[in-house]
Design a protein around this motif. Structure first.
Motif, short mmCIF file in Angstrom:
data_model
loop_
_atom_site.label_atom_id
_atom_site.label_comp_id
_atom_site.label_asym_id
_atom_site.label_seq_id
_atom_site.Cartn_x
_atom_site.Cartn_y
_atom_site.Cartn_z
N GLY A 60 5.07 10.34 18.07
CA GLY A 60 6.12 10.51 17.08
C GLY A 60 5.74 10.10 15.68
O GLY A 60 6.59 10.03 14.80
N GLU A 61 4.46 9.82 15.44
CA GLU A 61 4.06 9.34 14.12
C GLU A 61 2.65 9.81 13.76
O GLU A 61 1.72 9.67 14.53
CB GLU A 61 4.08 7.81 14.14
N ARG A 62 2.51 10.38 12.55
CA ARG A 62 1.18 10.75 12.05
C ARG A 62 0.59 9.54 11.33
O ARG A 62 1.31 8.63 10.97
CB ARG A 62 1.30 11.92 11.07
N PRO A 63 -0.73 9.54 11.09
CA PRO A 63 -1.32 8.42 10.36
C PRO A 63 -0.61 8.24 9.01
O PRO A 63 -0.33 9.20 8.30
CB PRO A 63 -2.77 8.84 10.15
N SER A 64 -0.33 7.01 8.69
CA SER A 64 0.37 6.68 7.45
C SER A 64 -0.55 6.85 6.25
O SER A 64 -1.76 6.63 6.33
CB SER A 64 0.85 5.23 7.52
N TRP A 65 0.05 7.16 5.11
CA TRP A 65 -0.70 7.24 3.86
C TRP A 65 -1.34 5.90 3.53
O TRP A 65 -2.30 5.86 2.76
CB TRP A 65 0.20 7.72 2.73
N HIS A 66 -0.86 4.82 4.10
CA HIS A 66 -1.46 3.51 3.86
C HIS A 66 -2.93 3.50 4.27
O HIS A 66 -3.72 2.74 3.72
CB HIS A 66 -0.71 2.42 4.62
N SER A 67 -3.27 4.36 5.23
CA SER A 67 -4.66 4.46 5.67
C SER A 67 -5.58 4.85 4.53
O SER A 67 -6.76 4.52 4.53
CB SER A 67 -4.79 5.49 6.78
N GLU A 90 -12.81 8.80 8.12
CA GLU A 90 -13.26 9.34 9.41
C GLU A 90 -12.78 8.47 10.57
O GLU A 90 -12.64 8.96 11.69
CB GLU A 90 -14.78 9.48 9.44
N ASN A 91 -12.54 7.18 10.31
CA ASN A 91 -12.02 6.29 11.35
C ASN A 91 -10.52 6.52 11.58
O ASN A 91 -10.00 6.17 12.63
CB ASN A 91 -12.25 4.83 10.98
N VAL A 92 -9.85 7.07 10.58
CA VAL A 92 -8.42 7.37 10.70
C VAL A 92 -8.24 8.64 11.52
O VAL A 92 -7.53 8.66 12.52
CB VAL A 92 -7.77 7.51 9.31
N VAL A 93 -8.91 9.71 11.07
CA VAL A 93 -8.91 11.00 11.77
C VAL A 93 -10.25 11.66 11.50
O VAL A 93 -10.63 11.81 10.33
CB VAL A 93 -7.77 11.92 11.25
N PRO A 94 -10.99 12.05 12.52
CA PRO A 94 -12.25 12.76 12.27
C PRO A 94 -12.01 14.00 11.41
O PRO A 94 -11.10 14.78 11.67
CB PRO A 94 -12.72 13.14 13.68
N GLY A 95 -12.81 14.13 10.35
CA GLY A 95 -12.68 15.25 9.43
C GLY A 95 -11.79 14.98 8.23
O GLY A 95 -11.73 15.79 7.31
N LEU A 96 -11.10 13.84 8.22
CA LEU A 96 -10.16 13.56 7.14
C LEU A 96 -10.84 13.37 5.78
O LEU A 96 -10.31 13.81 4.77
CB LEU A 96 -9.31 12.33 7.48
N GLU A 97 -12.02 12.77 5.78
CA GLU A 97 -12.73 12.61 4.49
C GLU A 97 -12.93 13.97 3.83
O GLU A 97 -12.62 14.16 2.66
CB GLU A 97 -14.07 11.92 4.69
N GLY A 98 -13.40 14.94 4.58
CA GLY A 98 -13.61 16.28 4.04
C GLY A 98 -12.31 17.00 3.69
O GLY A 98 -12.25 17.73 2.71
N ALA A 99 -11.26 16.76 4.48
CA ALA A 99 -9.98 17.42 4.22
C ALA A 99 -9.31 16.88 2.95
O ALA A 99 -8.48 17.57 2.35
CB ALA A 99 -9.05 17.24 5.41
N LEU A 100 -9.69 15.67 2.53
CA LEU A 100 -9.13 15.10 1.30
C LEU A 100 -9.95 15.47 0.06
O LEU A 100 -9.54 15.16 -1.05
CB LEU A 100 -9.05 13.57 1.42
N MET A 101 -11.09 16.13 0.23
CA MET A 101 -11.96 16.45 -0.90
C MET A 101 -11.44 17.56 -1.82
O MET A 101 -11.50 17.41 -3.03
CB MET A 101 -13.37 16.81 -0.40
N PRO A 102 -10.95 18.67 -1.29
CA PRO A 102 -10.58 19.75 -2.21
C PRO A 102 -9.36 19.40 -3.06
O PRO A 102 -8.46 18.68 -2.63
CB PRO A 102 -10.24 20.93 -1.28
#
Length: 141
Positions: A55-62, A103-115
């Motif tokens: 019921g919860e996605r990773p928080s922006w605090h991450s 990447e420790n929060v969600v694999p691929g997140l570093e790249g998804a935050l780049m554009p």
């Protein structure tokens, strides 16, 4: 990370309680404060098809950003000013590139935050101010 409803932000110390915003003697700050749009965080998670986990996605605090905004798109270049509340003014200095910790929060997140500066913007405090959730935010040139 600590979720605060109000905080003081100064040119000398950055966000109250965050040692990373303090200006070191003889140095010009460029990364004193970080700001992120909730829409960019959500877009990155959507791109990775991250569904709610229990019921919860990773928080922006991450992301470890200092300030989160909703419903406002930051300029995608340095030189603009973000004005918050009656007195706080932050000069945008650069894009906030995501780090490998994402990447420790969600694999691929570093790249998804780049554009498109999805990782947020960095800035310096031009004028001190006390701010609170719900304060008006304006973009100035």
């Amino acid at each position: 990370m600590e979720d605060m409803r109000s905080v003081t932000v100064t040119a000398a110390a950055g966000v109250q309680g965050d040692f990373r915003g303090a200006v070191r003697p003889g140095r010009a700050p460029r990364r004193q404060i970080s700001l992120m749009e909730i829409e960019s965080w959500e877009a990155a998670l959507d791109e990775l098809n991250v569904s709610d986990l229990f019921g919860e996605r990773p928080s922006w605090h991450s992301r470890r950003a200092n300030l989160l905004v909703e419903g406002l798109r930051f300029p995608r270049q340095a030189g603009y000013v973000v004005a918050i509340g009656p007195t706080l003014r932050i000069g945008i200095t650069m894009e906030c590139d995501p780090c490998s910790r994402m990447e420790n929060v969600v694999p691929g997140l570093e790249g998804a935050l780049m554009p498109d500066w999805r990782g947020g913007v960095l800035g310096t405090v031009l004028e001190d101010g006390a701010i609170a959730v719900g304060d008006e935010i304006r973009i100035e040139r």
